[in-house]
Motif scaffolding. Structure first.
Motif, short mmCIF file in Angstrom:
data_model
loop_
_atom_site.label_atom_id
_atom_site.label_comp_id
_atom_site.label_asym_id
_atom_site.label_seq_id
_atom_site.Cartn_x
_atom_site.Cartn_y
_atom_site.Cartn_z
N PRO A 57 54.71 -8.61 16.46
CA PRO A 57 54.19 -7.23 16.45
C PRO A 57 53.56 -6.81 15.13
CG PRO A 57 56.33 -7.31 17.52
CD PRO A 57 56.11 -8.66 16.89
N MET A 58 53.95 -7.43 14.02
CA MET A 58 53.36 -7.07 12.73
C MET A 58 52.01 -7.76 12.51
SD MET A 58 55.29 -4.77 11.56
CE MET A 58 54.40 -4.56 10.02
N GLU A 59 51.59 -8.58 13.47
CA GLU A 59 50.26 -9.21 13.45
C GLU A 59 49.74 -9.17 14.88
OE1 GLU A 59 48.23 -13.50 12.35
OE2 GLU A 59 50.02 -12.88 11.23
N TRP A 60 49.47 -7.95 15.35
CA TRP A 60 49.13 -7.72 16.75
C TRP A 60 47.62 -7.85 16.92
CZ3 TRP A 60 51.21 -2.82 19.75
CH2 TRP A 60 50.98 -2.99 21.11
N HIS A 61 47.20 -8.88 17.63
CA HIS A 61 45.78 -9.15 17.86
C HIS A 61 45.30 -8.41 19.11
CE1 HIS A 61 45.26 -12.48 14.93
NE2 HIS A 61 46.58 -12.58 15.10
N PRO A 62 44.16 -7.73 19.02
CA PRO A 62 43.60 -7.07 20.21
C PRO A 62 42.93 -8.07 21.13
CG PRO A 62 42.10 -6.81 18.37
CD PRO A 62 43.32 -7.53 17.82
N THR A 63 42.59 -7.60 22.32
CA THR A 63 41.81 -8.41 23.25
C THR A 63 40.36 -8.50 22.78
OG1 THR A 63 43.20 -7.58 25.05
CG2 THR A 63 41.17 -8.72 25.66
N CYS A 64 39.81 -7.36 22.36
CA CYS A 64 38.42 -7.35 21.91
C CYS A 64 38.08 -6.01 21.28
CB CYS A 64 37.44 -7.65 23.05
SG CYS A 64 37.45 -6.41 24.37
N HIS A 65 36.99 -5.99 20.54
CA HIS A 65 36.36 -4.76 20.06
C HIS A 65 35.52 -4.20 21.21
CE1 HIS A 65 33.47 -2.26 17.80
NE2 HIS A 65 34.38 -2.23 16.83
N HIS A 66 35.29 -2.88 21.20
CA HIS A 66 34.51 -2.31 22.31
C HIS A 66 33.06 -2.78 22.33
CE1 HIS A 66 33.73 1.02 19.23
NE2 HIS A 66 32.53 0.59 19.54
N ASP A 67 32.57 -3.33 21.22
CA ASP A 67 31.21 -3.86 21.18
C ASP A 67 31.13 -5.32 21.63
OD1 ASP A 67 29.71 -1.67 20.52
OD2 ASP A 67 29.73 -2.03 18.37
#
Length: 274
Positions: A151-161
Motif C-alpha cells: 500500500p505504500m507503493e500503490w501503482h495505478p492502472t493508468c493516467h487518464h491520458d
C-alpha cells in the motif's frame, strides 16, 4: 466449503480515482464525478492552497470541506518538493504539517498520500507509514487491475491520458469472473484537461463507467481499510464459522452462489446461510 472475500455488497470489482494538487479545475472535475456517481481521492498541498500568486490558483481552504464532500482528501506534502532529494527530517515536516493543516480544514483524520512528482524511496515509505500514512500512490502504472501488494507503493492502472483508457474501461466493465477481486485505478491532474482541451475524455470515461451495479465506487482509503478489515477476519479451521473483530462489515461469497455480510463484532455460522 469455498469462501471468498468480496467487496461491499458482494461485488468483485472496484473503481477509484486519484487527482493531485487541488487546482481550481477540481471544481469541474468533482461536478463530473458527482454526476456519474464516481468517487475518488484528492491529494492536496495545504501550504499552497491559499497563495494568491499561483497560476492556475488552488482551491481555497474555505472551499475544501464543501467541494470534496463524499470524496477523500489526502496529503501531497506542504509545498510539493521532490522528496527523495530532501533530508528525511524535511520530508517528515512536509507530511506532518500537510496532515495537520488538512485535518484542521476538514475536521477529519487524514491518512492517505500521493507522492509529489512521483518521488519516493524505501526510507520515505517507512517514514510516512510511521507518521500515520496508510498508503502512498506512485505514478508508474501497472496494467493488471490488481489490488496493491504494498500500500505504500500503490501503482495505478493508468493516467487518464493513456491512449487505451477506454479500452481498459471496456475490459474492466465487461469482466465477469467473480473469483477475482479487480480494481481499476485512474489518476491525473484536473488542470491537464484545460491544458489539453480534452474534458471530453473524463466525461466519456465517467459516463461509461458510472452507475454499474457490479462495481464498488470507492475512495483510496476506503479500499485500504476494507482490505485490512478482511485480513483481520478469524475463521474456524474448516471455514464454517467466522468472527469479524472489526468495526467495518466484510462481505463473503460462499460456494459461489451466496454472498453474506459479516457485520463488525459478530460471529456467523456459515452453514446457516446456505
Amino acid at each position: 466449503m469455498k469462501v471468498y472475500i468480496c467487496f461491499p455488497e458482494g461485488k468483485a470489482k472496484a473503481l477509484t480515482m486519484s487527482y493531485d494538487d487541488g487546482k481550481i479545475q477540481d471544481e469541474r472535475l468533482v461536478e463530473i464525478f458527482n454526476k456519474y456517481g464516481i468517487r475518488g481521492t484528492f491529494n492536496l498541498n495545504y501550504g499552497m492552497m491559499d497563495k494568491k500568486d499561483l497560476v492556475p490558483p488552488r482551491i481555497p481552504s474555505t472551499r475544501i470541506k464543501e467541494l470534496y464532500k463524499g470524496h477523500e482528501i489526502a496529503t501531497h506534502t506542504m509545498t510539493h518538493p521532490t522528496i527523495a532529494r530532501c533530508p528525511l527530517s524535511a520530508a517528515a515536516r512536509e507530511i506532518l504539517e500537510d496532515r495537520e493543516g488538512l485535518e484542521k480544514v476538514t475536521g477529519s483524520i487524514i491518512r492517505g498520500h500521493a507522492y509529489p512528482n512521483g518521488s519516493y524511496s524505501e526510507e520515505i515509505k517507512a517514514l510516512f507509514h510511521q507518521l500515520g500514512i496508510a498508503y502512498g500512490r506512485v505514478v508508474e502504472p501497472v496494467d493488471d487491475f490488481a489490488l496493491p501488494t504494498d500500500p505504500m507503493e500503490w501503482h495505478p492502472t493508468c493516467h487518464h491520458d493513456a491512449p487505451d483508457l477506454m479500452e481498459k474501461a471496456e475490459f474492466f466493465a465487461n469482466f465477469k469472473k467473480s473469483q477475482y477481486l479487480k480494481l481499476m485505478y485512474v489518476w491525473g491532474h484536473s488542470y491537464e484537461f484545460d491544458n489539453n482541451d480534452n474534458w471530453n475524455v473524463i466525461e466519456e470515461f465517467c459516463n461509461y463507467m458510472g452507475g454499474r451495479e457490479d462495481i464498488w465506487y470507492a475512495t483510496n482509503i476506503e479500499i485500504i481499510d476494507y482490505m485490512e478489515a478482511s485480513k483481520n477476519l478469524h475463521f474456524s479451521a474448516d471455514c464454517t464459522r467466522v468472527y469479524n473483530p472489526n468495526a467495518l462489515s466484510v462481505w463473503l461469497q460462499i460456494d459461489g452462489n451466496c454472498c453474506i455480510e459479516i457485520k463488525g463484532g459478530t460471529s456467523v455460522d456459515l452453514h446457516t446461510v446456505l
